[in-house]
Design a protein around this motif. Structure first.
Motif, short mmCIF file in Angstrom:
data_model
loop_
_atom_site.label_atom_id
_atom_site.label_comp_id
_atom_site.label_asym_id
_atom_site.label_seq_id
_atom_site.Cartn_x
_atom_site.Cartn_y
_atom_site.Cartn_z
N GLN A 89 -11.55 -6.86 -7.99
CA GLN A 89 -11.04 -6.05 -9.10
C GLN A 89 -9.90 -6.80 -9.78
O GLN A 89 -9.82 -6.85 -11.00
CB GLN A 89 -10.55 -4.69 -8.58
CG GLN A 89 -10.06 -3.77 -9.70
CD GLN A 89 -9.76 -2.34 -9.21
OE1 GLN A 89 -9.84 -2.03 -8.01
NE2 GLN A 89 -9.44 -1.47 -10.15
N ILE B 121 -4.03 1.91 6.25
CA ILE B 121 -3.03 0.91 5.95
C ILE B 121 -1.67 1.52 6.24
O ILE B 121 -1.40 2.66 5.84
CB ILE B 121 -3.14 0.38 4.50
CG1 ILE B 121 -2.13 -0.72 4.29
CG2 ILE B 121 -2.98 1.48 3.46
CD1 ILE B 121 -2.51 -1.65 3.17
N GLY C 220 -10.28 5.30 -2.62
CA GLY C 220 -10.55 4.37 -1.51
C GLY C 220 -11.69 3.40 -1.75
O GLY C 220 -12.14 2.72 -0.83
N LYS C 221 -12.14 3.27 -2.99
CA LYS C 221 -13.29 2.41 -3.29
C LYS C 221 -12.98 0.94 -3.02
O LYS C 221 -13.73 0.24 -2.34
CB LYS C 221 -13.71 2.60 -4.76
CG LYS C 221 -14.04 4.04 -5.12
CD LYS C 221 -14.45 4.20 -6.57
CE LYS C 221 -13.39 3.80 -7.58
NZ LYS C 221 -12.16 4.64 -7.55
N SER C 222 -11.84 0.49 -3.58
CA SER C 222 -11.47 -0.91 -3.35
C SER C 222 -11.17 -1.16 -1.88
O SER C 222 -11.47 -2.23 -1.34
CB SER C 222 -10.26 -1.30 -4.19
OG SER C 222 -10.58 -1.27 -5.55
N THR C 223 -10.59 -0.16 -1.23
CA THR C 223 -10.33 -0.29 0.20
C THR C 223 -11.63 -0.54 0.95
O THR C 223 -11.72 -1.43 1.79
CB THR C 223 -9.63 0.97 0.73
OG1 THR C 223 -8.42 1.15 0.00
CG2 THR C 223 -9.32 0.86 2.21
N TYR D 167 -5.96 -4.26 6.10
CA TYR D 167 -6.38 -2.91 6.50
C TYR D 167 -6.77 -2.89 7.97
O TYR D 167 -7.36 -3.85 8.47
CB TYR D 167 -7.57 -2.45 5.65
CG TYR D 167 -7.28 -2.50 4.17
CD1 TYR D 167 -6.76 -1.39 3.51
CD2 TYR D 167 -7.51 -3.67 3.44
CE1 TYR D 167 -6.47 -1.44 2.16
CE2 TYR D 167 -7.21 -3.74 2.09
CZ TYR D 167 -6.69 -2.61 1.45
OH TYR D 167 -6.39 -2.66 0.12
N ASN E 95 -9.45 7.43 -9.17
CA ASN E 95 -8.46 6.41 -8.81
C ASN E 95 -7.85 6.76 -7.47
O ASN E 95 -7.49 7.91 -7.23
CB ASN E 95 -7.33 6.35 -9.85
CG ASN E 95 -7.83 5.91 -11.21
OD1 ASN E 95 -7.58 6.56 -12.21
ND2 ASN E 95 -8.56 4.81 -11.25
N GLY E 96 -7.76 5.80 -6.64
CA GLY E 96 -7.09 6.02 -5.36
C GLY E 96 -7.94 6.69 -4.31
O GLY E 96 -7.46 7.02 -3.23
N HIS F 252 -16.21 3.04 -12.90
CA HIS F 252 -15.77 4.34 -13.41
C HIS F 252 -16.65 4.82 -14.56
O HIS F 252 -16.52 5.94 -15.01
CB HIS F 252 -14.32 4.25 -13.92
CG HIS F 252 -13.31 4.13 -12.81
ND1 HIS F 252 -13.07 5.14 -11.93
CD2 HIS F 252 -12.51 3.11 -12.44
CE1 HIS F 252 -12.14 4.76 -11.06
NE2 HIS F 252 -11.79 3.52 -11.36
N ILE G 125 -7.03 5.83 4.93
CA ILE G 125 -7.60 5.77 3.57
C ILE G 125 -9.09 6.08 3.63
O ILE G 125 -9.59 6.92 2.88
CB ILE G 125 -7.41 4.38 2.93
CG1 ILE G 125 -6.00 3.85 3.09
CG2 ILE G 125 -7.86 4.41 1.47
CD1 ILE G 125 -4.97 4.41 2.18
N1 ATP Z 1 -2.43 -2.85 0.12
C1 ATP Z 1 -2.12 -1.54 0.05
N2 ATP Z 1 -0.89 -1.11 0.39
C2 ATP Z 1 -0.57 0.18 0.33
N3 ATP Z 1 -1.41 1.14 -0.06
C3 ATP Z 1 -2.66 0.77 -0.41
C4 ATP Z 1 -3.06 -0.58 -0.36
N4 ATP Z 1 -4.36 -0.65 -0.75
C5 ATP Z 1 -4.71 0.62 -1.04
N5 ATP Z 1 -3.71 1.46 -0.82
C6 ATP Z 1 -3.73 2.89 -1.05
O1 ATP Z 1 -4.98 3.36 -0.63
C7 ATP Z 1 -5.48 4.33 -1.52
C8 ATP Z 1 -6.86 3.90 -2.03
O2 ATP Z 1 -6.72 2.77 -2.86
P1 ATP Z 1 -7.97 2.00 -3.45
O3 ATP Z 1 -7.44 0.80 -4.15
O4 ATP Z 1 -8.96 1.80 -2.40
O5 ATP Z 1 -8.51 3.05 -4.51
P2 ATP Z 1 -9.66 2.90 -5.58
O6 ATP Z 1 -10.61 3.99 -5.30
O7 ATP Z 1 -10.19 1.54 -5.62
O8 ATP Z 1 -8.87 3.21 -6.92
P3 ATP Z 1 -9.07 2.64 -8.42
O9 ATP Z 1 -10.18 3.39 -8.98
O10 ATP Z 1 -7.78 2.96 -9.10
O11 ATP Z 1 -9.30 1.18 -8.32
C9 ATP Z 1 -4.44 4.46 -2.63
O12 ATP Z 1 -3.63 5.56 -2.34
C10 ATP Z 1 -3.65 3.20 -2.53
O13 ATP Z 1 -2.32 3.37 -2.95
#
Ligand code: ATP
Ligand code: MG
Lengths: 481, 246
Positions: B85, B11, B39-42, B53, B36-37, B203, B16
């Motif tokens: 989420q 992104i 990349g799971k939600s990504t 993305y 956290n962070g 988590h 990511i």
């Molecule tokens: N739309 C976006 N714009 C900018 N950065 C993003 C965006 N989506 C994700 N990121 C970045 O990508 C990285 C992974 O984010 P993601 O949401 O995938 O993490 P996660 O594993 O789901 O975290 P959590 O457990 O907190 O939900 C983070 O650093 C986040 O800031």
């Protein structure tokens, strides 16, 4: 994503305007130009009484001295008033039987989805069909007459009910109210007239369907609705015009008078031709609409869905003179391509315990510019007046704009005012959510926009709410990528 | 069911996902855990086709078809469902209207008749009562003013109504009270059969007390660094993620 957005926004503009055809028909049309002679000729043609001609000429005198207003947030090529024709009418004589209406005209209305045949007509809706400068047919007149309801063209009202016309014409919108109202007062050619007697609940919806057909002609219609004490009426107007490269002027006046305990509900679905993607052509919709709650507990409610016109300049207003009277304004205004709308309302509280509600939803797509301009005025004797205003804007794409100008003038300390305003973009996250559930882009956009407009659509009569939703869907098709 | 090969996504030029390989066969439940962070939600969003993305390389295939370039709604129509989420509110659009629109789109795609209103209501009401929600829920605007728990239940309601082939649950267990957690778990178990698959992002092990996963993956900094069974969950719960990093 942005590129795709852009591409699809651009292609949206090729969305065809369904009502853009013209009807080839023999007409009586005045030569372009405006002076006392033209007004006198118009008045004579309509066999008007002398007082009305005098009234028109006085309006014309005032208009000549007035300046075209420039305060609206719209930008357009000035109108050459001498280049317009002030009268164009199909060549045939209107009488009581619909059988005599020119088949081409009936066909035109059929194509627009309006049947002038009473049997085929939507249950419970009477129509006055105004074609260019004249009313060509009014349905269900006899049925309505049984209840004492007068529903006819303005021209007929002048002949058949001169006392009512004389009493009320210009009583809400004075001849000299503003530039376009003055012009309309001088040259108005036809329109609808409604009178609902005391304590009568009008048994059906009344509607006027305005159609501009002739080229190079201004449409100046005048609508007057009087609801006598304790009566109730719901009225709807619809508008379309052919696609033409030059701009056409539509400058109407609508006056509403609600007496004690009377209710007037006035709904508009405005879908005039909006011009092409370069902003060529389209209707200039410069309209003055105002109602007065003359007696106690009277209520006037304006609902408008504005999707058409190149430029819209319109502020349906309510003067709440009677105590406990109510004014409402519900509006959805959509602008796309190069359309511009400067619209809103004015609520004037004079009586005690008067209450007004303003709900405005602006939707801008393409390079559309949408302005809400609303005034709330609470006068000295209006104890306990209340106003609630909510103005929301939604942007589709990044080349459009939304503007909000609320004017508030409170002269009584007991007034209660609430104002809310929001502007948001149609969210990528909202679209993603809908798409993720298998709903395609166009359906998602129309669903989100319809949700946004829900409070306004809820105010429309049932059949028209469906029409309004479809209109929004068609208007916004392909507006996001 | 779904197969992901060497998936890289970014992104705003920030990478990511740094090469994800993941395969979930039909009938299996997989879990992804990670900081956290990480990349799971990504990953969930990229699988669903979110165009925010950029997919830089790699392949996503569903039932043997490459869907990497497919539009969001077509993926959904192929049977992909994401429990968000953070589900977004759509003011003025009722739950009922939305659900019907989604169901109609699916039925149309599958060449089936529209579900009639009576059947729709009966099905929805049954699920609502299982989820401990009132019928009036259908009249509310989607996610508009919903409590945290209601949002999650609304996602499960949609899951059960749409009955997809692959459900991705992104922290559907977060923010739920004990009873709601049990209710949601029951919903997921009800959905699950031998012909569909589930990917749970979480988590905590508490949801997994009710739902038995087949495989557990650990994601760190955009990569799956370890896969195993339930034991892995307990280890993470006890020792955190540091021991997996290197
Ligand atoms: N739309 C976006 N714009 C900018 N950065 C993003 C965006 N989506 C994700 N990121 C970045 O990508 C990285 C992974 O984010 P993601 O949401 O995938 O993490 P996660 O594993 O789901 O975290 P959590 O457990 O907190 O939900 C983070 O650093 C986040 O800031
Ligand atoms: Mg996450």
């Amino acid at each position: 994503m942005i590129d795709k957005n852009q591409q699809i926004i651009d292609s949206a503009i090729d969305q065809e305007y369904k009502y853009g055809f013209t009807t080839d028909i023999e007409t009586t049309t005045f030569e372009p130009g405006l002076d006392e002679g033209v007004i006198t000729k118009l008045s004579k043609l309509k066999k008007e009484p002398q007082w009305l001609l005098d009234w028109r000429l006085k309006a014309y005198e005032s208009w000549k001295k007035m300046e075209e207003p420039t305060w609206a947030q719209v930008d357009y090529t000035p109108v050459d008033y001498q280049a317009l024709s002030y009268y164009s009418a199909p060549k045939y004589k209107k009488n009581d039987s619909l059988d005599d209406v020119d088949p081409d005209i009936i066909d035109t209305y059929n194509k627009l989805g309006i049947s002038l045949n009473e049997q085929k007509r939507l249950e419970g809706v009477a129509v006055d069909a105004v074609f260019d400068s004249v009313s060509v047919a009014t349905t269900f007149k006899k049925e309505l007459a049984k209840h004492g309801v007068i529903f006819c063209s303005f021209s007929e009202a002048v002949i058949d009910h001169p006392e009512l016309v004389k009493k009320y014409l210009g009583s809400v919108i004075p001849r000299t109210d503003n530039y376009f109202a003055a012009l309309n007062s001088a040259v108005f050619s036809d329109g609808s007239f409604v009178y609902i007697p005391k304590n009568v609940r009008c048994p059906m919806e009344l509607s006027t369907y305005f159609r501009i057909n002739a080229a190079n002609t201004g449409q100046f219609e005048r609508t007057l609705i009087i609801a006598d004490e304790g009566s109730h009426v719901s009225y709807l107007e619809g508008c379309t015009a052919p696609m033409r490269d030059e701009n056409q002027l539509h400058a109407a006046c609508v006056e509403l008078v609600a007496h004690k305990d009377a209710t007037i509900k006035y709904s508009t679905i405005q879908n005039w031709y909006a011009g092409d993607k370069e902003g060529r052509g389209g209707i200039y919709n410069f309209v003055t609409k105002r109602g007065i709650c003359a007696g106690d507990r009277a209520k006037i409610s304006w609902t408008q869905v504005e999707t058409g016109s190149a430029v819209t300049w319109k502020y349906p207003s309510v003067i709440m003179q009677g105590d406990d009277s109510v004014g409402e304004f519900y509006s959805v205004a959509v602008t796309k391509n190069k359309q511009q709308a400067d619209t809103g309302t004015k609520m004037i509280h004079i009586g005690k315990n008067t209450k007004s509600t303003i709900i405005s939803k602006g939707i801008s797509a393409g390079e559309g510019q949408n302005t809400y301009r609303g005034g709330v005025k609470i006068l000295k004797n209006a104890d306990n007046a209340r106003n609630f205003s909510q103005c929301d804007s939604i942007l589709i794409g990044n080349k459009c704009g939304a503007h909000t100008f609320p004017y508030i003038d409170v002269k009584n300390p007991t007034a209660k005012m609430e104002h809310e305003a929001t502007t948001s973009s149609i969210g990528e996250d909202q679209l993603f959510y809908c798409n993720q559930r298998g709903i395609n882009l166009d359906d998602s956009v129309s669903m989100i926009v319809n949700g946004f407009c829900k409070e306004v659509f809820a105010e429309l009569p049932m059949e028209f709410a469906v029409e309004a939703k479809q209109l929004i869907e068609v208007t916004l098709e392909n507006s996001v990528g | 069911m779904i197969k992901i090969e060497n998936l890289k996504a970014s992104i705003e030029d920030k990478e990511i996902l740094k090469g994800i390989d993941l395969e979930i066969p039909k009938g299996e439940i997989h879990v992804i855990m990670g900081r956290n962070g990480s990349g799971k939600s990504t990953l969930a969003n990229v699988i669903a086709g979110n165009e925010t993305y950029e997919v830089d390389s790699g392949l996503i295939a569903m039932n043997g078809n490459d869907i990497t370039e497919m539009s969001i709604e077509n993926r959904a129509l192929q049977g992909l469902f994401l429990c968000f989420q953070y589900p977004v509110a759509i003011p003025g659009v009722s739950m009922a209207y939305f659900l019907r629109a989604a169901l109609n789109a699916k039925n149309k795609h599958d060449g089936k008749e529209e579900m009639d209103a009576v059947k729709f209501l009966a099905t929805a009401k049954k699920i609502l009562s299982d989820l401990g929600l009132d019928d009036s829920f259908l009249k509310r605007s989607i996610n508009d003013g919903f409590s945290g728990g209601e949002k999650k239940k609304s996602e499960i309601l949609q899951l059960l109504m749409l009955n997809p082939q692959l459900a991705i649950l992104d922290e559907t267990d977060s923010g739920l009270d004990v009873d709601a957690l049990r209710t949601v778990a029951k919903g997921v178990n009800e959905f699950k059969n031998d012909n569909n698959s589930v990917l749970i992002i979480t988590h905590y092990q508490r949801l997994l007390e009710y739902i038995e996963p087949d495989v557990v993956h650990i994601m760190i900094d955009g990569k799956i660094v370890k896969s195993g069974d339930m034991k892995l969950v307990h280890e993470v719960e006890k020792n955190g993620y540091s021991w997996l990093m290197k």
